[in-house]
Write a protein that holds these residues in place. Structure first.
Motif, PDB file in Angstrom:
ATOM      1  N   ARG A 163       1.067  -1.051  -0.289  1.00 46.68           N
ATOM      2  CA  ARG A 163      -0.083  -0.128   0.088  1.00 46.68           C
ATOM      3  C   ARG A 163       0.998   1.481  -0.603  1.00 46.68           C
ATOM      4  O   ARG A 163       0.239   2.326  -0.180  1.00 46.68           O
ATOM      5  CB  ARG A 163      -0.546  -0.028   1.548  1.00 46.68           C
ATOM      6  CG  ARG A 163      -2.148  -0.779   0.623  1.00 46.68           C
ATOM      7  CD  ARG A 163      -2.380  -1.713   1.767  1.00 46.68           C
ATOM      8  NE  ARG A 163      -4.218  -2.143   1.204  1.00 46.68           N
ATOM      9  CZ  ARG A 163      -3.796  -4.103   1.051  1.00 46.68           C
ATOM     10  NH1 ARG A 163      -2.403  -3.994   0.753  1.00 46.68           N
ATOM     11  NH2 ARG A 163      -4.331  -4.386   0.202  1.00 46.68           N
ATOM     12  N   LEU A 164       2.403   1.629   0.082  1.00 43.20           N
ATOM     13  CA  LEU A 164       2.589   2.357   0.109  1.00 43.20           C
ATOM     14  C   LEU A 164       3.094   2.413  -1.706  1.00 43.20           C
ATOM     15  O   LEU A 164       3.387   2.013  -2.343  1.00 43.20           O
ATOM     16  CB  LEU A 164       3.708   1.566   0.651  1.00 43.20           C
ATOM     17  CG  LEU A 164       4.059   2.200   2.057  1.00 43.20           C
ATOM     18  CD1 LEU A 164       5.691   1.904   2.500  1.00 43.20           C
ATOM     19  CD2 LEU A 164       4.272   3.628   2.655  1.00 43.20           C
ATOM     20  N   THR A 165       3.046   3.538  -1.656  1.00 43.59           N
ATOM     21  CA  THR A 165       3.276   4.010  -2.930  1.00 43.59           C
ATOM     22  C   THR A 165       4.106   5.295  -3.321  1.00 43.59           C
ATOM     23  O   THR A 165       4.271   6.248  -2.636  1.00 43.59           O
ATOM     24  CB  THR A 165       1.769   4.238  -3.917  1.00 43.59           C
ATOM     25  OG1 THR A 165       1.653   5.655  -3.177  1.00 43.59           O
ATOM     26  CG2 THR A 165       0.717   3.909  -4.302  1.00 43.59           C
ATOM     27  N   GLU A 166       4.628   6.393  -4.654  1.00 42.85           N
ATOM     28  CA  GLU A 166       5.838   6.761  -4.899  1.00 42.85           C
ATOM     29  C   GLU A 166       4.271   8.541  -4.409  1.00 42.85           C
ATOM     30  O   GLU A 166       5.768   9.513  -3.811  1.00 42.85           O
ATOM     31  CB  GLU A 166       5.598   7.315  -6.215  1.00 42.85           C
ATOM     32  CG  GLU A 166       6.435   6.493  -6.852  1.00 42.85           C
ATOM     33  CD  GLU A 166       7.571   5.614  -6.347  1.00 42.85           C
ATOM     34  OE1 GLU A 166       8.280   7.367  -6.118  1.00 42.85           O
ATOM     35  OE2 GLU A 166       8.403   4.802  -6.419  1.00 42.85           O
ATOM     36  N   LYS A 167       3.313   8.275  -4.080  1.00 49.03           N
ATOM     37  CA  LYS A 167       2.588  10.193  -3.748  1.00 49.03           C
ATOM     38  C   LYS A 167       2.618   9.696  -2.236  1.00 49.03           C
ATOM     39  O   LYS A 167       1.972  10.756  -1.773  1.00 49.03           O
ATOM     40  CB  LYS A 167       1.481   9.819  -4.465  1.00 49.03           C
ATOM     41  CG  LYS A 167       0.411   8.677  -3.837  1.00 49.03           C
ATOM     42  CD  LYS A 167      -1.026   9.310  -4.799  1.00 49.03           C
ATOM     43  CE  LYS A 167      -1.795   8.210  -3.812  1.00 49.03           C
ATOM     44  NZ  LYS A 167      -1.646   7.240  -3.966  1.00 49.03           N
ATOM     45  N   ASN A 168       3.507   8.710  -1.530  1.00 53.65           N
ATOM     46  CA  ASN A 168       2.954   9.025  -0.082  1.00 53.65           C
ATOM     47  C   ASN A 168       3.974   9.584   0.235  1.00 53.65           C
ATOM     48  O   ASN A 168       5.210   9.038   1.530  1.00 53.65           O
ATOM     49  CB  ASN A 168       2.788   7.382   0.037  1.00 53.65           C
ATOM     50  CG  ASN A 168       2.011   6.749   0.132  1.00 53.65           C
ATOM     51  OD1 ASN A 168       2.408   5.644  -0.123  1.00 53.65           O
ATOM     52  ND2 ASN A 168       0.289   7.175   0.042  1.00 53.65           N
ATOM     53  N   ILE A 169       4.175  10.464  -0.129  1.00 52.16           N
ATOM     54  CA  ILE A 169       5.140  11.465   0.136  1.00 52.16           C
ATOM     55  C   ILE A 169       5.258  12.137   1.434  1.00 52.16           C
ATOM     56  O   ILE A 169       4.283  13.540   1.744  1.00 52.16           O
ATOM     57  CB  ILE A 169       6.158  12.417  -0.579  1.00 52.16           C
ATOM     58  CG1 ILE A 169       6.374  12.055  -1.898  1.00 52.16           C
ATOM     59  CG2 ILE A 169       6.815  14.041  -0.168  1.00 52.16           C
ATOM     60  CD1 ILE A 169       5.902  12.982  -3.268  1.00 52.16           C
TER      61      ILE A 169
END
Length: 285
Positions: A163-169
């Protein structure tokens, strides 16, 4: 985290807990895992979960717990759920033998996995299917049926990684504010924090609430009380007056008021001989 246990019988009640570190690439989000077990059935106990500034996924692979909303109302908690940020004591009672696996997130750590507004689930137990749909039910089943803590950790880490994606900044202002509050043991005003980050107070509060589920002031108060509790439990202080000043409360009355707000007890009641401490504590920074 402090669990405060009040025994209503003289029976010796042991809660065995173990704390485990997450793997490195999850440390930004997950603080630790715990395993909590008791081998005594139906011990007549109520536990107070004291706010600590973090949200937790809880999997009861033993018997479930009841949540006492007040003296007259109570509900049976789900087997698997997320507990939102607490702003007041949360009273629970085991309904049998405890076997619990807990994922404790960083203060801002649940954000990448949330599909609901974090600030709207304060003091609330949210079942896994509401967070993750069928996948939530599935991971819950797998964790309840696992044979060991290491297996449970492996299952949940795989689930979270997916569930961790690139957009999880992470929001760097929120992150640095959280770090500042923790390093200062909660002794930092919101005005100072907003000045330090060159952001106006209202903006900071809004960002904070949507990311963490608490305002900067609430998190500061929580960290400060947890710090005072740590000193009490490690017997580092000789008097409650010293404890109040050491944690920079401007007077004893302010300290007692905050303490009661978070624990449901006055410091004297909390520290009394008739209370047995059952501790679930991450004493490392």
């Amino acid at each position: 985290v402090v669990h405060h246990t009040q025994a209503t019988s003289k029976q010796n009640y042991e809660m065995n807990h173990k704390i485990f570190e997450p793997q490195d690439n999850l440390k930004e989000w997950v603080k630790c895992y715990w395993n909590l077990e008791s081998d005594i059935e139906n011990t007549p106990l109520k536990n107070t979960i004291i706010p600590d500034g973090t949200m937790k996924l809880i999997f009861h692979y033993g018997d479930t717990y009841k949540h006492h909303i007040n003296d007259k109302e109570s509900v049976i908690l789900p087997k698997c759920f997320l507990i939102g940020q607490l702003t007041k004591p949360y009273i629970v009672e085991p309904l049998g033998i405890t076997g619990s696996f807990v994922v404790r997130f960083q203060p801002n750590g649940f954000l990448p996995f949330a599909n609901i507004a974090i600030k709207e689930i304060q003091n609330t137990a949210v079942p896994l299917y509401k967070l993750f749909g069928k996948d939530g039910d599935k991971i819950g089943e797998q964790i309840l049926n696992a044979n060991s803590t290491s297996e449970r950790i492996e299952l949940i880490e795989t689930f979270l990684f997916e569930r961790l994606t690139e957009k999880n900044i992470i929001d760097s202002i929120v992150k640095s504010t959280v770090d500042t509050i923790i390093e200062a043991n909660g002794q930092f005003s919101v005005n100072e924090l907003s000045k330090q980050n060159n952001i106006n107070r209202r903006q900071l509060t809004r960002k904070f609430s949507s990311t963490i589920g608490l305002s900067p002031k609430q998190l500061s108060k929580t960290i400060r009380i947890q710090n005072a509790l740590k000193s009490l439990l490690n017997k580092e202080v000789t008097s409650l007056t010293d404890l109040a000043y050491q944690n920079e409360y401007f007077d004893q009355a302010h300290f007692i008021k905050d303490f009661k707000e978070f624990t449901g007890l006055t410091p004297k009641e909390f520290y009394g001989n008739d209370l047995k401490m059952s501790l679930i504590f991450d004493v490392k920074k």
